[in-house]
Write a protein that holds these residues in place. Structure first.
Motif, PDB file in Angstrom:
ATOM      1  N   SER A 208     -48.597   6.159  17.947  1.00  0.00           N
ATOM      2  CA  SER A 208     -48.042   5.635  19.190  1.00  0.00           C
ATOM      3  C   SER A 208     -46.516   5.732  19.209  1.00  0.00           C
ATOM      4  O   SER A 208     -45.882   5.396  20.195  1.00  0.00           O
ATOM      5  CB  SER A 208     -48.443   4.162  19.374  1.00  0.00           C
ATOM      6  OG  SER A 208     -47.752   3.336  18.451  1.00  0.00           O
ATOM      7  N   PHE A 209     -45.940   6.205  18.087  1.00  0.00           N
ATOM      8  CA  PHE A 209     -44.481   6.262  17.977  1.00  0.00           C
ATOM      9  C   PHE A 209     -43.883   7.107  19.098  1.00  0.00           C
ATOM     10  O   PHE A 209     -42.854   6.754  19.680  1.00  0.00           O
ATOM     11  CB  PHE A 209     -44.096   6.855  16.611  1.00  0.00           C
ATOM     12  CG  PHE A 209     -42.624   7.068  16.440  1.00  0.00           C
ATOM     13  CD1 PHE A 209     -41.771   5.993  16.214  1.00  0.00           C
ATOM     14  CD2 PHE A 209     -42.084   8.347  16.490  1.00  0.00           C
ATOM     15  CE1 PHE A 209     -40.405   6.188  16.050  1.00  0.00           C
ATOM     16  CE2 PHE A 209     -40.715   8.551  16.336  1.00  0.00           C
ATOM     17  CZ  PHE A 209     -39.877   7.470  16.112  1.00  0.00           C
ATOM     18  N   SER A 210     -44.549   8.214  19.426  1.00  0.00           N
ATOM     19  CA  SER A 210     -44.002   9.121  20.441  1.00  0.00           C
ATOM     20  C   SER A 210     -43.968   8.463  21.816  1.00  0.00           C
ATOM     21  O   SER A 210     -43.274   8.940  22.714  1.00  0.00           O
ATOM     22  CB  SER A 210     -44.824  10.417  20.500  1.00  0.00           C
ATOM     23  OG  SER A 210     -46.143  10.119  20.934  1.00  0.00           O
ATOM     24  N   GLN A 211     -44.727   7.349  21.961  1.00  0.00           N
ATOM     25  CA  GLN A 211     -44.718   6.632  23.243  1.00  0.00           C
ATOM     26  C   GLN A 211     -44.001   5.289  23.130  1.00  0.00           C
ATOM     27  O   GLN A 211     -44.151   4.420  23.999  1.00  0.00           O
ATOM     28  CB  GLN A 211     -46.158   6.421  23.711  1.00  0.00           C
ATOM     29  CG  GLN A 211     -46.884   7.744  23.951  1.00  0.00           C
ATOM     30  CD  GLN A 211     -48.367   7.515  24.188  1.00  0.00           C
ATOM     31  OE1 GLN A 211     -48.776   7.120  25.276  1.00  0.00           O
ATOM     32  NE2 GLN A 211     -49.154   7.736  23.156  1.00  0.00           N
ATOM     33  N   GLY A 212     -43.257   5.125  22.030  1.00  0.00           N
ATOM     34  CA  GLY A 212     -42.488   3.893  21.887  1.00  0.00           C
ATOM     35  C   GLY A 212     -43.287   2.725  21.348  1.00  0.00           C
ATOM     36  O   GLY A 212     -42.895   1.574  21.524  1.00  0.00           O
ATOM     37  N   GLY A 213     -44.392   3.019  20.683  1.00  0.00           N
ATOM     38  CA  GLY A 213     -45.224   1.939  20.147  1.00  0.00           C
ATOM     39  C   GLY A 213     -45.964   1.220  21.259  1.00  0.00           C
ATOM     40  O   GLY A 213     -46.078   1.711  22.393  1.00  0.00           O
ATOM     41  N   TYR A 214     -46.477   0.042  20.925  1.00  0.00           N
ATOM     42  CA  TYR A 214     -47.264  -0.730  21.898  1.00  0.00           C
ATOM     43  C   TYR A 214     -46.511  -1.943  22.413  1.00  0.00           C
ATOM     44  O   TYR A 214     -47.098  -2.805  23.064  1.00  0.00           O
ATOM     45  CB  TYR A 214     -48.578  -1.198  21.254  1.00  0.00           C
ATOM     46  CG  TYR A 214     -49.530  -0.070  20.959  1.00  0.00           C
ATOM     47  CD1 TYR A 214     -50.237   0.568  21.984  1.00  0.00           C
ATOM     48  CD2 TYR A 214     -49.723   0.376  19.659  1.00  0.00           C
ATOM     49  CE1 TYR A 214     -51.107   1.606  21.711  1.00  0.00           C
ATOM     50  CE2 TYR A 214     -50.597   1.415  19.379  1.00  0.00           C
ATOM     51  CZ  TYR A 214     -51.279   2.029  20.407  1.00  0.00           C
ATOM     52  OH  TYR A 214     -52.147   3.059  20.146  1.00  0.00           O
ATOM     53  N   ILE A 215     -45.199  -2.027  22.104  1.00  0.00           N
ATOM     54  CA  ILE A 215     -44.502  -3.257  22.463  1.00  0.00           C
ATOM     55  C   ILE A 215     -44.559  -3.517  23.971  1.00  0.00           C
ATOM     56  O   ILE A 215     -44.634  -4.669  24.399  1.00  0.00           O
ATOM     57  CB  ILE A 215     -43.058  -3.259  21.918  1.00  0.00           C
ATOM     58  CG1 ILE A 215     -42.461  -4.650  22.023  1.00  0.00           C
ATOM     59  CG2 ILE A 215     -42.189  -2.192  22.578  1.00  0.00           C
ATOM     60  CD1 ILE A 215     -41.296  -4.926  21.105  1.00  0.00           C
ATOM     61  N   ASP A 216     -44.582  -2.447  24.747  1.00  0.00           N
ATOM     62  CA  ASP A 216     -44.736  -2.599  26.200  1.00  0.00           C
ATOM     63  C   ASP A 216     -46.040  -1.979  26.691  1.00  0.00           C
ATOM     64  O   ASP A 216     -46.199  -1.690  27.877  1.00  0.00           O
ATOM     65  CB  ASP A 216     -43.554  -1.924  26.922  1.00  0.00           C
ATOM     66  CG  ASP A 216     -42.220  -2.554  26.549  1.00  0.00           C
ATOM     67  OD1 ASP A 216     -42.168  -3.798  26.478  1.00  0.00           O
ATOM     68  OD2 ASP A 216     -41.258  -1.805  26.300  1.00  0.00           O
TER      69      ASP A 216
END
Lengths: 523, 174
Positions: B157-165
């Motif tokens: 998910s790193f390429s999408q900025g993780g799951y924080i949002d």
């Protein structure tokens, strides 16, 4: 960057290994003006190099040199060549670790006294106690930026945590939170806050988790006092006729044997490689290996009592999202023999990706009992059990002279069998973990066996009396004044907590001692 | 995946006109095996096509996921179609067929019920052949990125900025 030190420069301290012990020690000595050469068997990787894919990352980072296993632990059957899942790289297993950073409970420094005699266990009190360690824990927590210590906030709970927390509270557990984690809940020490990406075990690509790879080691190098030699594998520690160590023979990146002279040597290769190196350094003066007059080198191997519980629900959880291990139940960590065992255990959230779940849920399992579990992967929650296991003299690392590594050196054999106390504690923990998930409506649970060891402890243990162990309260070997051990192998007993914070605290304390001894002219 | 031809490159009629059935799920021809639904086809150079068909069925019977199309199992065992592995696989599948015949069936693929095939597999569970195939499938099947979405697994998910949002704490049924 440090200017390279000469091979003949015997004013340097040589450290073997650059993980939580060696990497921290290297920086802490360099900050105190001590010249250090650190030998690291692995290569150097930074967050941009880490791979968020379980098997690919495993191939990049894991220590895969040949090892053999024996004993009745299931790892010896299912993963016979892989007793441990640890890292071969600059920074060592601080790249892979989950970040859980717990202090020992006060009584755990005195397990023999607290628990009393336990048949078949080689219990011993540490020669240090909670009061002595408290200031070093303070320094370690500040270095690592541990959440819920100092003024640092806790991490937010992910889906896996929210299931775990609800079940825990339904059972009446009260010490339930998102953990004390060396993972930033807000930007700290030039490192970003956690982005809830998952893949904590594969190296944090944001650098939100503390690792020596991108904190202590480059900071030590920046002082000019630390030189890290990558892909250099220590072969033996040499000594003179007076019984003092003189330096380290190692194979360099090209495979050539080199000798680095040293004022003192600190062994920090983890609980397999450190005793292996001492045993492989046997000489006519020390025929049983260096620092082994007690016969305890390699013995009392501990790996924590571990296991996992996974629960399946009728709706999605998506446990892999977010911080892998930010969740803990501490109520069972106490010492309460009425449960049928001494010592205690922690329950911590854990998630594996689908590829590792297939490999580790029930190793060797197949057919619909197995596949119907994986079919529900999206609806799974997971937790890991970590508790104190009993030191046993017969659980040990020895040299396997029948099997040689790529350098022609005997490989370590790792022998382990559970103590009855370990089995009783694991069964208790399985039942409690299952109850946590059933309290939230789990339709099926899985008492999953231990994985290859991530916590490897005890094979050069610390003791007051030289007869009982390998090193004294400073990690200095009882037998050789300028030979130290600086990793988790010095653990006298394992306690219930994840060991990294304690390894780091001991390394800072040891650096202070060694630098002091040098300045006092004693080393 | 290159050896696996996508759905639509061959019609079912063309497929059947050039082939023989191997069990209910497979059709085989000279140098190839395919799904009887014509969803996929695979060339085989070193194994008999019937052997590869049986091996694919064996893979499915070891790790049966009813929502995972057979082509993923075909990909998982494709590597056994190699010069240095073919003899051992032919011998292993021959033993599998012999065990099926010992239970009164024409062969492994001729057994219509999964439970009968699993009985045969249980009988050879400790053999090196079974353990090699099973062990290989753990990565061969579950480490295919294309199979992950079928289990809901999202991978990196790193390429999408993780799951924080993006839903790290979006559980709504507790």
């Amino acid at each position: 960057m440090a200017a390279p030190f000469e091979l003949t420069d015997d004013s340097v301290v040589v450290i073997i290994g650059t993980g939580a012990g060696g990497g921290v020690l290297a920086n802490e000595l360099a900050q105190r003006g001590v010249s250090v050469v650190a030998l690291e068997a692995g290569g150097r990787y930074f967050p941009e190099d880490y791979i968020n894919d379980e098997w690919e990352s495993f191939g990049q980072l894991a220590w895969l040199d040949t090892r053999t296993t024996s004993g009745d632990w299931r790892v010896a059957k299912d993963f016979s060549g892989l007793p441990a899942w640890i890292v071969k790289a600059v920074g060592g297993t601080t790249i892979h670790w989950a970040g859980a950073s717990l202090r020992f409970q006060d009584h755990e420094w005195k397990a023999a006294t607290t628990y009393g005699p336990v048949q078949g266990a080689n219990l011993l009190d540490w020669p240090i106690d909670a009061a002595e360690m408290a200031p070093w824990y303070d320094l370690a927590e500040t270095k690592l930026g541990v959440t819920r210590t100092g003024d640092r906030a806790g991490l937010p709970g992910n889906n896996n945590y929210l299931v775990f927390e609800k079940g825990a509270k339904a059972l009446g557990y009260t010490e339930v939170h998102t953990g004390r984690m060396a993972i930033n809940s807000a930007d700290y020490d030039d490192r970003l806050a956690c982005q809830q990406t998952g893949f904590c075990f594969q190296g944090c690509k944001w650098g939100a988790k503390w690792s020596a790879a991108y904190t202590d080691i480059p900071r030590g190098e920046a002082t000019g006092n630390l030189e890290v030699r990558e892909r250099c594998h220590a072969a033996s520690v040499l000594h003179n006729d007076a019984g003092k160590v003189t330096g380290v023979e190692y194979f360099d990146a090209e495979g050539n044997l080199q000798f680095q002279a040293a004022r003192a040597v600190c062994v920090a290769g983890n609980s397999f490689e450190s005793p292996r190196l001492l045993l492989n350094s046997a000489s006519s003066m020390f025929p049983d290996g260096l620092a082994n007059s007690s016969g305890q080198v390699g013995r009392n191997y501990m790996r924590h009592m571990t296991g996992s519980v996974y629960g399946v629900f009728d709706k999605p959880v998506r446990m892999w999202r977010g911080t892998t291990m930010a969740g803990i139940i501490q109520d069972e960590a106490r010492h309460d023999p009425s449960r049928g065992f001494v010592g205690g255990y922690e329950l911590e959230t854990l998630a594996l990706g689908l590829p590792f779940m297939a490999a580790f849920l029930d190793p060797g399992g197949w057919g619909r009992e197995f596949t119907t579990a994986l079919d529900m992967y999206e609806n799974m929650a997971g937790m890991w059990i970590v508790g104190e296991d009993m030191p046993q003299e017969t659980n040990r690392v020895t040299l396997n002279h029948d099997v040689k590594d790529q350098y022609g050196l005997p490989v370590p054999n790792v022998h382990f069998s559970d103590h009855p106390n370990d089995v009783a504690m694991r069964n208790h923990a399985y039942a409690r973990g299952k109850a946590v998930y059933e309290a939230v409506g789990a339709t099926r649970t899985f008492p999953t066996p231990p994985y290859p060891s991530t916590h490897n402890l005890g094979t050069n243990r610390m003791s007051e009396n030289p007869r009982d162990g390998v090193v004294n309260k400073w990690g200095q070997t009882h037998d050789i004044a300028n030979l130290f051990v600086s990793d988790g192998s010095v653990f006298t007993t394992g306690a219930a907590e994840n060991p990294t914070l304690t390894i780091v605290a001991l390394a800072i304390r040891q650096a202070d001692h060694i630098a002091g001894e040098i300045s006092r002219g004693n080393l | 995946m290159t050896a696996l031809k996508a759905r639509g490159t061959m019609t079912r009629r063309e497929l059947l006109s050039r082939s023989a059935a191997a069990g209910a799920a497979f059709v085989v021809g000279t140098g190839w095996v395919a799904g009887s639904n014509a969803a996929w086809a695979m060339e085989v150079a070193h194994l008999k096509p019937e052997t590869m068909a049986t091996l694919i069925q064996m893979a499915r019977d070891i790790y049966p996921h009813d929502h995972v199309p057979t082509e993923f199992y075909a990909v998982a065992v494709k590597g056994y179609d190699a010069e240095d592995k073919a003899a051992a696989v032919e011998a292993g599948i021959a033993a599998l067929d012999a065990a099926a015949q010992g239970k009164g069936h024409a062969g492994y693929l001729a057994m219509g019920w999964e439970r009968d095939r699993v009985d045969v597999l249980r009988g050879m569970e400790d053999s090196a052949f079974f353990q090699t195939i099973r062990g290989g499938l753990v990565t061969g099947l579950y480490n295919q990125k294309a199979v992950w979405p079928l289990f809901g697994y999202e991978g990196e998910s790193f390429s999408q900025g993780g799951y924080i949002d993006r839903g790290f704490n979006d559980i709504n049924w507790l």
